[in-house]
Scaffold this active site. Sequence first.
Site, PDB file in Angstrom:
ATOM      1  N   ASP A   6       0.894  -1.231  -0.044  1.00 30.45           N
ATOM      2  CA  ASP A   6      -0.002   0.108  -0.055  1.00 30.45           C
ATOM      3  C   ASP A   6       0.665   1.259  -0.034  1.00 30.45           C
ATOM      4  O   ASP A   6       1.518   1.467   1.093  1.00 30.45           O
ATOM      5  CB  ASP A   6      -1.081  -0.184   1.156  1.00 30.45           C
ATOM      6  N   LYS A  68       2.711  11.700  -3.397  1.00 30.47           N
ATOM      7  CA  LYS A  68       1.961  10.900  -3.909  1.00 30.47           C
ATOM      8  C   LYS A  68       0.772  11.728  -4.837  1.00 30.47           C
ATOM      9  O   LYS A  68       0.348  11.556  -6.033  1.00 30.47           O
ATOM     10  CB  LYS A  68       1.212   9.900  -3.194  1.00 30.47           C
ATOM     11  N   GLU A 145      -7.110   0.482  -4.559  1.00 34.76           N
ATOM     12  CA  GLU A 145      -7.213   0.623  -2.906  1.00 34.76           C
ATOM     13  C   GLU A 145      -8.194   0.037  -2.627  1.00 34.76           C
ATOM     14  O   GLU A 145      -8.354  -1.048  -1.766  1.00 34.76           O
ATOM     15  CB  GLU A 145      -6.970   1.758  -2.498  1.00 34.76           C
ATOM     16  N   ASP A 168     -12.959   5.152   3.011  1.00 35.03           N
ATOM     17  CA  ASP A 168     -11.372   5.473   3.172  1.00 35.03           C
ATOM     18  C   ASP A 168     -11.071   7.020   3.499  1.00 35.03           C
ATOM     19  O   ASP A 168     -11.062   7.678   2.627  1.00 35.03           O
ATOM     20  CB  ASP A 168     -10.583   4.711   1.992  1.00 35.03           C
TER      21      ASP A 168
HETATM   22  P1  ADP Z   1      -2.954   7.348   3.675  1.00 37.74           P
HETATM   23  O1  ADP Z   1      -3.827   6.421   3.070  1.00 37.74           O
HETATM   24  O2  ADP Z   1      -3.303   9.086   3.543  1.00 37.74           O
HETATM   25  O3  ADP Z   1      -1.451   7.021   3.429  1.00 37.74           O
HETATM   26  P2  ADP Z   1      -3.532   6.461   6.569  1.00 37.74           P
HETATM   27  O4  ADP Z   1      -4.645   5.573   6.097  1.00 37.74           O
HETATM   28  O5  ADP Z   1      -2.482   5.640   7.250  1.00 37.74           O
HETATM   29  O6  ADP Z   1      -2.887   7.169   5.450  1.00 37.74           O
HETATM   30  O7  ADP Z   1      -4.062   7.457   7.356  1.00 37.74           O
HETATM   31  C1  ADP Z   1      -3.253   8.345   8.187  1.00 37.74           C
HETATM   32  C2  ADP Z   1      -4.109   9.107   8.789  1.00 37.74           C
HETATM   33  O8  ADP Z   1      -4.617   8.607  10.028  1.00 37.74           O
HETATM   34  C3  ADP Z   1      -3.348  10.454   9.661  1.00 37.74           C
HETATM   35  O9  ADP Z   1      -3.931  11.633   9.296  1.00 37.74           O
HETATM   36  C4  ADP Z   1      -3.569  10.090  11.053  1.00 37.74           C
HETATM   37  O10 ADP Z   1      -3.533  11.152  11.854  1.00 37.74           O
HETATM   38  C5  ADP Z   1      -4.822   9.083  10.985  1.00 37.74           C
HETATM   39  N1  ADP Z   1      -4.687   8.391  12.308  1.00 37.74           N
HETATM   40  C6  ADP Z   1      -3.803   7.317  12.498  1.00 37.74           C
HETATM   41  N2  ADP Z   1      -4.279   6.744  13.901  1.00 37.74           N
HETATM   42  C7  ADP Z   1      -5.255   7.499  14.202  1.00 37.74           C
HETATM   43  C8  ADP Z   1      -5.741   7.253  15.697  1.00 37.74           C
HETATM   44  N3  ADP Z   1      -5.537   6.614  16.525  1.00 37.74           N
HETATM   45  N4  ADP Z   1      -6.550   8.427  15.800  1.00 37.74           N
HETATM   46  C9  ADP Z   1      -6.980   9.405  14.898  1.00 37.74           C
HETATM   47  N5  ADP Z   1      -6.366   9.473  13.768  1.00 37.74           N
HETATM   48  C10 ADP Z   1      -5.518   8.363  13.410  1.00 37.74           C
HETATM   49 MG    MG Z   2      -4.606   4.940   2.075  1.00 37.49          MG
END
Ligand code: ADP
Ligand code: MG
Length: 501
Positions: A6, A68, A145, A168
């Site tokens: 991912d 990205k 995705e 998502d």
């Molecule tokens: P992406 O798909 O954008 O690469 P992710 O699915 O990993 O990213 O999501 C990242 C986001 O998830 C960040 O904004 C982060 O703050 C949020 N996040 C991760 N864990 C938590 C949590 N425990 N509580 C609130 N927000 C969270």
């Molecule tokens: Mg993602």
Amino acid sequence: MIVGIDLGTTNSAIAVFRGGGPELIPNALGDLLTPSAVSVTDAGEVVVGRAAQDRRSTHPAQTATAFKRLMGTTRETQLGKRRYLPEDLSALVLASLRRDAEAALGEPVTQAVITVPAYFNDRQRRATRRAGELAGLTVERLVNEPTAAALAHGIHERGDREPFLVFDLGGGTFDVSIVEVFDGIVEVRASAGDNRLGGEDFNEVVARLGTEALKLATPPAGPRAIAFAALVDAAAERTRRGLSEGDAAPFRLIWEGAEHATTVTTAQFEEAAAPLVARLRDPVLRSLRDAGVQSADLSEVVLVGGATRMPLVRRTVTRMFGRFPGVDLHPDHAVALGAAVQAGLKARDAALDEVRLTDVCPFTLGVATSERDAFGQLQAGIFAPIIERNTVVPASREHRFQTVQDRQVRIRFEVYQGEARRASDNILLDTIEVPVPPRPAGEVQVDVRFSYDASGLLEVDVAVPATDQRLRWVVSEGDGAEGSLDARRAALARLKVHPRD
Ligand code: ADP
Ligand code: MG
């Protein structure tokens, strides 16, 4: 061994399919998520992941994140002495994940399935594929995705017509997709979203509450302001994660030697975040409408993306659908796990032998042509679809065109992707010129064949029967950068990368 990756805007993750199931691989720090961040030190050393993310506040000018968003463009980022294309930065993240997987598996990793947003166009997909190749990976397949997330939740083990809604909310993007299996084919029926809505925006809300309570003023524009913003954002991120666990959380930062601390409550946060929550509704309604699916017909509502860990978001989803979303997988792990399921399918792992899996072309592909209308007038720029949206891929379709002018010596085809009748309202992928023998209008025919593979890459074959000429293009190959992939791979390999530990 094929791995599943991912490659996220905020975080990336790598997984393998073994022992009958998908499994995430931790990085050198023991974390399952690796921030999609790259930084270059003064000594010219490249650091990736958490260490790079942490340098955002101390070395903003040497650190890149969220690249990205630029995939498929030629916008370069200067870090230290070198300039990097978005795909170069992505390649550094992929190479880091690859090294982690090799260390964990104790064998070389050379093949991968990489996920891309459902709305990524051909150019963006091609850039992603190149990033994989630059990282020394053969990209076996690109997977959407939401399809990956649905696979992680076992959509392929359900019957036909069991639509999943994939919700998502990541770091900076919000995507809603309706995924369904039909005749053994997993397809994204519709996708909608907001590419400027994610955890970052909720951080801004917390940052505002925190800095207002502390009466901290933003410094005037410049390096200090950038460093201040990065510190505030990091503090807000910690606070927001704390709020996912309790009713209040500290907001704390050290700025120019002094500690500033206050408390933000869940009630304050949720009230201030209401306008953001309101924006979650529209894309959900749009995707249901586009797919022609009623909320009650959904077989499953799947939460994806770290920001859906926020209780506020979970409650909103529960209220919207009148039911609890599935929570058996961590939302920010689902996409990588699903990519590993796809990798397992690809590698024909015994446990998945039963499943047949294909994909569909998420948009219409065609060319712009000139046509004579009913009054004999030449109309230019009409979009002629060749491969229709939702065609099962790999697909190959041919369309015959003819000259429209006397003694015309070439036909120019503009290759577009999109659903609009007027070509210019769609996305231009490439321009192809085909020489033809000068004859009266309508006498020379040209056959244009589009072949679209399972990874979403397009090949165009043109045949001119009158001259027996055959031409072939791989659409938009070579865009993005100068030089061969081999040379660029070698250049990236020469970078000094900080050792894993
Ligand atoms: P992406 O798909 O954008 O690469 P992710 O699915 O990993 O990213 O999501 C990242 C986001 O998830 C960040 O904004 C982060 O703050 C949020 N996040 C991760 N864990 C938590 C949590 N425990 N509580 C609130 N927000 C969270
Ligand atoms: Mg993602």
